[in-house]
Each structure stands twice: as C-alpha cells, then as structure tokens.
Design a protein around this motif. Structure first.
Motif, PDB file in Angstrom:
ATOM      1  N   THR A  46       0.829  -1.205   0.000  1.00 52.82           N
ATOM      2  CA  THR A  46       0.000   0.000   0.000  1.00 52.82           C
ATOM      3  C   THR A  46       0.861   1.251   0.000  1.00 52.82           C
ATOM      4  O   THR A  46       0.552   2.244  -0.677  1.00 52.82           O
ATOM      5  N   ALA A  47       1.963   1.212   0.757  1.00 53.13           N
ATOM      6  CA  ALA A  47       2.838   2.385   0.879  1.00 53.13           C
ATOM      7  C   ALA A  47       3.855   2.477  -0.248  1.00 53.13           C
ATOM      8  O   ALA A  47       4.720   3.352  -0.220  1.00 53.13           O
ATOM      9  N   ARG A  48       3.762   1.594  -1.223  1.00 51.77           N
ATOM     10  CA  ARG A  48       4.757   1.524  -2.300  1.00 51.77           C
ATOM     11  C   ARG A  48       5.091   2.868  -2.941  1.00 51.77           C
ATOM     12  O   ARG A  48       6.275   3.182  -3.152  1.00 51.77           O
ATOM     13  N   PRO A  49       4.098   3.729  -3.279  1.00 50.51           N
ATOM     14  CA  PRO A  49       4.456   4.996  -3.922  1.00 50.51           C
ATOM     15  C   PRO A  49       5.379   5.864  -3.070  1.00 50.51           C
ATOM     16  O   PRO A  49       6.223   6.590  -3.604  1.00 50.51           O
ATOM     17  N   ARG A  50       5.219   5.793  -1.743  1.00 51.00           N
ATOM     18  CA  ARG A  50       6.057   6.616  -0.853  1.00 51.00           C
ATOM     19  C   ARG A  50       7.434   5.994  -0.651  1.00 51.00           C
ATOM     20  O   ARG A  50       8.368   6.684  -0.252  1.00 51.00           O
ATOM     21  N   LEU A  51       7.569   4.709  -0.899  1.00 48.36           N
ATOM     22  CA  LEU A  51       8.838   4.017  -0.654  1.00 48.36           C
ATOM     23  C   LEU A  51       9.723   3.984  -1.901  1.00 48.36           C
ATOM     24  O   LEU A  51      10.896   3.613  -1.804  1.00 48.36           O
ATOM     25  N   HIS A 103      16.247  -5.643  -9.095  1.00 48.93           N
ATOM     26  CA  HIS A 103      15.209  -5.373  -8.093  1.00 48.93           C
ATOM     27  C   HIS A 103      15.710  -5.634  -6.673  1.00 48.93           C
ATOM     28  O   HIS A 103      15.231  -4.998  -5.723  1.00 48.93           O
ATOM     29  N   LEU A 104      16.658  -6.535  -6.511  1.00 46.86           N
ATOM     30  CA  LEU A 104      17.281  -6.710  -5.193  1.00 46.86           C
ATOM     31  C   LEU A 104      18.013  -5.440  -4.779  1.00 46.86           C
ATOM     32  O   LEU A 104      17.964  -5.035  -3.614  1.00 46.86           O
ATOM     33  N   VAL A 105      18.677  -4.813  -5.734  1.00 44.31           N
ATOM     34  CA  VAL A 105      19.358  -3.539  -5.448  1.00 44.31           C
ATOM     35  C   VAL A 105      18.343  -2.488  -5.021  1.00 44.31           C
ATOM     36  O   VAL A 105      18.583  -1.710  -4.080  1.00 44.31           O
ATOM     37  N   VAL A 106      17.195  -2.455  -5.678  1.00 48.42           N
ATOM     38  CA  VAL A 106      16.154  -1.484  -5.325  1.00 48.42           C
ATOM     39  C   VAL A 106      15.677  -1.704  -3.892  1.00 48.42           C
ATOM     40  O   VAL A 106      15.509  -0.748  -3.121  1.00 48.42           O
ATOM     41  N   LEU A 107      15.473  -2.964  -3.516  1.00 40.80           N
ATOM     42  CA  LEU A 107      15.017  -3.277  -2.155  1.00 40.80           C
ATOM     43  C   LEU A 107      16.061  -2.886  -1.113  1.00 40.80           C
ATOM     44  O   LEU A 107      15.720  -2.374  -0.031  1.00 40.80           O
ATOM     45  N   VAL A 108      17.333  -3.114  -1.428  1.00 36.05           N
ATOM     46  CA  VAL A 108      18.405  -2.728  -0.505  1.00 36.05           C
ATOM     47  C   VAL A 108      18.477  -1.213  -0.388  1.00 36.05           C
ATOM     48  O   VAL A 108      18.571  -0.663   0.718  1.00 36.05           O
ATOM     49  N   ASP A 109      18.426  -0.511  -1.524  1.00 35.08           N
ATOM     50  CA  ASP A 109      18.506   0.949  -1.506  1.00 35.08           C
ATOM     51  C   ASP A 109      17.320   1.583  -0.778  1.00 35.08           C
ATOM     52  O   ASP A 109      17.453   2.651  -0.176  1.00 35.08           O
ATOM     53  N   ALA A 110      16.155   0.930  -0.843  1.00 38.40           N
ATOM     54  CA  ALA A 110      14.968   1.454  -0.162  1.00 38.40           C
ATOM     55  C   ALA A 110      14.973   1.130   1.322  1.00 38.40           C
ATOM     56  O   ALA A 110      14.079   1.578   2.057  1.00 38.40           O
ATOM     57  N   GLY A 111      15.959   0.366   1.783  1.00 38.60           N
ATOM     58  CA  GLY A 111      16.041   0.032   3.199  1.00 38.60           C
ATOM     59  C   GLY A 111      15.052  -1.009   3.648  1.00 38.60           C
ATOM     60  O   GLY A 111      14.746  -1.106   4.842  1.00 38.60           O
ATOM     61  N   LEU A 112      14.534  -1.817   2.705  1.00 35.05           N
ATOM     62  CA  LEU A 112      13.588  -2.872   3.068  1.00 35.05           C
ATOM     63  C   LEU A 112      14.296  -4.158   3.465  1.00 35.05           C
ATOM     64  O   LEU A 112      13.754  -4.957   4.244  1.00 35.05           O
ATOM     65  N   ILE A 113      15.468  -4.378   2.932  1.00 37.24           N
ATOM     66  CA  ILE A 113      16.288  -5.531   3.311  1.00 37.24           C
ATOM     67  C   ILE A 113      17.734  -5.058   3.430  1.00 37.24           C
ATOM     68  O   ILE A 113      18.097  -3.981   2.956  1.00 37.24           O
ATOM     69  N   GLU A 150       6.429   2.414  10.808  1.00 35.27           N
ATOM     70  CA  GLU A 150       6.549   3.396   9.726  1.00 35.27           C
ATOM     71  C   GLU A 150       5.748   2.954   8.508  1.00 35.27           C
ATOM     72  O   GLU A 150       5.011   3.754   7.909  1.00 35.27           O
ATOM     73  N   PHE A 151       5.883   1.669   8.137  1.00 38.99           N
ATOM     74  CA  PHE A 151       5.160   1.167   6.971  1.00 38.99           C
ATOM     75  C   PHE A 151       3.650   1.233   7.187  1.00 38.99           C
ATOM     76  O   PHE A 151       2.888   1.606   6.295  1.00 38.99           O
ATOM     77  N   GLU A 152       3.213   0.862   8.376  1.00 35.96           N
ATOM     78  CA  GLU A 152       1.784   0.887   8.678  1.00 35.96           C
ATOM     79  C   GLU A 152       1.237   2.313   8.668  1.00 35.96           C
ATOM     80  O   GLU A 152       0.118   2.565   8.211  1.00 35.96           O
ATOM     81  N   SER A 153       2.029   3.254   9.160  1.00 40.77           N
ATOM     82  CA  SER A 153       1.604   4.651   9.160  1.00 40.77           C
ATOM     83  C   SER A 153       1.502   5.194   7.737  1.00 40.77           C
ATOM     84  O   SER A 153       0.536   5.884   7.385  1.00 40.77           O
ATOM     85  N   LEU A 154       2.492   4.871   6.906  1.00 38.98           N
ATOM     86  CA  LEU A 154       2.447   5.303   5.511  1.00 38.98           C
ATOM     87  C   LEU A 154       1.234   4.712   4.799  1.00 38.98           C
ATOM     88  O   LEU A 154       0.548   5.404   4.029  1.00 38.98           O
ATOM     89  N   ALA A 155       0.974   3.428   5.045  1.00 42.26           N
ATOM     90  CA  ALA A 155      -0.170   2.771   4.418  1.00 42.26           C
ATOM     91  C   ALA A 155      -1.479   3.420   4.855  1.00 42.26           C
ATOM     92  O   ALA A 155      -2.389   3.632   4.045  1.00 42.26           O
ATOM     93  N   ALA A 156      -1.576   3.742   6.146  1.00 45.10           N
ATOM     94  CA  ALA A 156      -2.800   4.382   6.650  1.00 45.10           C
ATOM     95  C   ALA A 156      -2.995   5.758   6.015  1.00 45.10           C
ATOM     96  O   ALA A 156      -4.121   6.134   5.663  1.00 45.10           O
ATOM     97  N   ASP A 157      -1.909   6.511   5.851  1.00 46.20           N
ATOM     98  CA  ASP A 157      -2.007   7.828   5.213  1.00 46.20           C
ATOM     99  C   ASP A 157      -2.489   7.706   3.772  1.00 46.20           C
ATOM    100  O   ASP A 157      -3.337   8.479   3.317  1.00 46.20           O
TER     101      ASP A 157
END
Length: 414
Positions: A46-51, A103-113, A150-157
C-alpha cells in the motif's frame, strides 16, 4: 549469531551511507517485538508509492519472505534468508536473473532488506553441532520488523488519501449530474435565469460556465487538484437550484395547475420528444424533404461505442440512455445548451439524419472548450456531408483513441 555481521557488499557493489544507516537500524530490533510478515508486506504494498519501489520489486520481496519458515518475524530470531538466484527466480514467477539482481538492489537501496554478503558473495548458512544455523549469509529481513510502524503509518495515510479522493470524485459525479439535469429542466421549462438584472443572461451562459469547470478536471486528478473544482461545481449547483427554486416560488397556484395539466396531457411515453417549437414548425413545413445522398447508414455504429467515445452526454439524460431514442432526445436538450440554433440543428438532421446529427452534438459536447462555436462547427460538418466529405467513423475513433490514451497515461502516472 556472529559477533560482527558483514557490512560491505561483495565485489564491485558500492557501500553508501544509506546502506550503513539501514544496517544500523536493523540492529535496533527489540527482542519482544513480533510482526506478521504478510500483514507488513501488505502495508508495504500500500505504501509503495512513498517508498519508491515498483510492483516487480515487491514481487521479489514477497519471494524472499517465502524463504523464511515462520509467519512471525520477531526481534530475537535470526531473519537472514539465503536462497540462490535460481531458487529466488522460480518463486518470483520466473523472473530473469538480470532483472532479479536489479530489483534486489532497489530493495536494498529502499532500506527494506539488508545485504549480508559472504566472503565469496555466495548465499549459504553454516550449522553448529546440534544442527542449528550458526552463521548465515544472504538477505536480512530485520528492517521489516524495525520499520513496521513506519510502513503501517504510511499505508494508513495513503488509504486515507484514497478515501478522501474517492469522496471528492463522487461529489464531482453528483454535481455534474445535478447541474446538467437542472440546466436541462431550465431550458425545457423556459425558466428565466436573470432576475432583477442579476444573474447569467441565459442557460447557454450557465452551461458554458459548467463545461469550463468540467474541462479543468484532469484525468488522473489529485485531491489537491479536485478540491477547488468541487467547490466551484457545488457553488454552481447551489446557484442553479436557487434559480429553479425562485421560479417555483414566483409561480401562482393557477399557473401551477395549468402547468400540471399540460404535463398530464403530454405524459404519453411513446410520443416523440420535441423540445423546440420552431423545430416542430420547421418539420411540418418540410413534410417531403429533398432526399440527400446517404453518407453513413443510420445506426451503423453501436450505441455502446458512441457512448464510450462521448460519455458526457449521459449526464443530461432523463433516466439514462438505453436506446437511440433516448440518445436523440438527450442530444436535443444538449443542442440548446450548446447554443446551436434550431435552423442549424434542423439542417444537420436533414443532411446527416436524426441519429447522426445527435452523435455529432454528443461529440461537440465531449470536446468541450476545444470547440469555440458549436453551431458553426455543426454547420461546417453539415456542409462537408452535403458534398460527401464527412464520415462519422473517424471522429468517433479519434475520440475513443484519445480517451484510451488518457487512461493509459493516467495509469502510468499513477
């Protein structure tokens, strides 16, 4: 597990301060904290656009989560998964290895993994004497636990924003419908728009203002863009309703009775709808019109195709448009709103045919402010049709293609 977890990536991959920050954050897991991995994954979606991650990147994250055996991600357990690219590609629906790495690089750069690379860059785990994993190299899912709030708050927004936008779009739809049908009523009942020297000159002026407001609405409007337009439409709806209400109050009881009587006499649903007295007289005068060469056969295009190309005319229909008769009757109302004279309308019906003249009016309405003079435009097409230079198909297809292009652009922008 290990006293010093790997910090730098293997090979030519660079280390950024953002990567270091993600690794430091991953060490801040509270042991008592428990997160449901699929619930947090849905919040991230849900929060994908902000991440700043794409749907395909999230497909890779979903595949990584399947390699963690437990549904719960806790602050005290090891959260490193170590699938090979081949295994990961299979669970990512056959994603090519080059795309997978990107896409693994994208996930690392976004701080998800967090990447925990081995000395040779391979992903694997070493077990101790009792069979427990003592050392693992791969991808650390700890940020999902640490940043869960943080993720839950972004999703709620984002969900709240989506709800607010949906409500605004509903208000736009309601205002458009109400204004269009109230203007149609004003024209049919010949209600004056100006009182005591105040107000618009005529219903064409009201309709022009309405279409100008509608033309401002972007195909993929944001809440901030819609709010002022909704306020304008709401104000116009109130103003038009006020005109109708003032007219009702000004009528005497005797006028009410005669008005009701007239409506009872004209209540036959099968009677043809005539909105212009001058048009009736004109038709009576030309009982035997000169045959015109057939440009396009009547009803040669499906009604659904026409409404797909020109959907705005539905706003003006009394009870919807389910057949060509409804369509032609609605076009007669719209014709008057657009300021097309009875003579131009009658001439178009003679040359083009009743149905196709109505389709052209719907097309003019759909184009909005792009056509400065609706009457002049209709007369121009009528002249072309007289010499066989006009076909309805191209303008319908161009309008359909234009709407499809706008929808695709809206999806890509979203």
């Amino acid at each position: 597990m290990q006293s010093h977890p790997p910090t730098t990536p293997f090979g030519r991959r660079s280390l950024t301060l953002a990567h270091v920050a993600s690794q430091m954050l991953a060490t801040e897991r509270r042991p008592e904290k428990i997160v449901h991995k699929w619930k947090i994954f849905h919040a991230i979606c849900t929060a994908r656009p902000r991440l700043g991650v794409s749907e395909r990147s999230l497909s890779v994250l979903e595949a990584l989560l399947t390699f963690h055996p437990e549904t719960a991600l806790t602050g005290e357990n090891d959260l490193i998964v170590f699938p090979s690219n081949h295994q990961l590609s299979r669970r990512a629906h056959g994603m090519p290895a080059s795309t997978l790495r990107r896409h693994l690089v994208v996930l690392v750069d976004a701080g998800l993994i967090v990447r925990r690379d081995s000395p040779n860059g391979k992903r694997y785990a070493r077990k101790d004497e009792v069979g427990e994993i003592a050392l693992a190299f791969g991808f650390d899912l700890s940020p999902l636990v640490v940043r869960s709030e943080e993720f839950e708050s972004l999703a709620a927004d984002i969900e709240a924003e989506a709800r607010a936008l949906k409500l605004l779009r509903e208000r736009v739809t309601l205002c458009r419908r109400d204004i269009a049908k109230m203007i149609a009523t004003g024209i049919e009942e010949d209600i004056p728009t100006r009182r005591a020297g105040q107000g618009p000159a005529d219903w064409q002026e009201v309709h022009a203002a309405f279409r100008a407001m509608v033309a401002q609405i972007p195909r993929s409007a944001t809440r901030q863009e819609l709010e002022p337009i909704v306020d304008e439409l709401s104000q116009l709806a109130d103003d038009v309703l006020g005109v109708l209400g003032a007219h009702i109050k000004s009528k005497s009881p005797s006028a009410n009775e005669s008005h009701s009587e007239r409506h009872i006499q004209n209540s036959n649903p099968d009677a043809p709808i005539e909105l212009e007295p001058s048009l009736r007289e004109g038709r009576a005068a030309r009982a035997e019109p000169t045959p015109q060469p057939s440009r396009v056969a009547e009803n040669s295009y499906p009604l659904g195709m026409v409404l797909n190309a020109c959907p705005d005319i539905v706003d003006y229909a009394n009870g919807g448009i389910s057949n060509w008769r409804d369509f032609v009757a609605t076009a007669a109302v719209v014709r008057s709103m657009l300021g097309i004279s009875p003579s131009a309308w009658e001439e178009a019906q003679t040359v083009l045919g009743e149905t196709q003249a109505a389709v052209v009016v719907a097309y003019i309405l759909q184009r909005g402010t792009a056509i400065n003079s609706a009457g002049g435009y209709l007369r121009g097409l009528t002249r072309k049709a007289e010499v066989g230079e006009f076909s309805l198909g191209p303008i319908l297809m161009s309008q359909i293609n234009s709407r499809l292009h706008e929808k695709r652009r809206a999806v890509s922008d979203g």
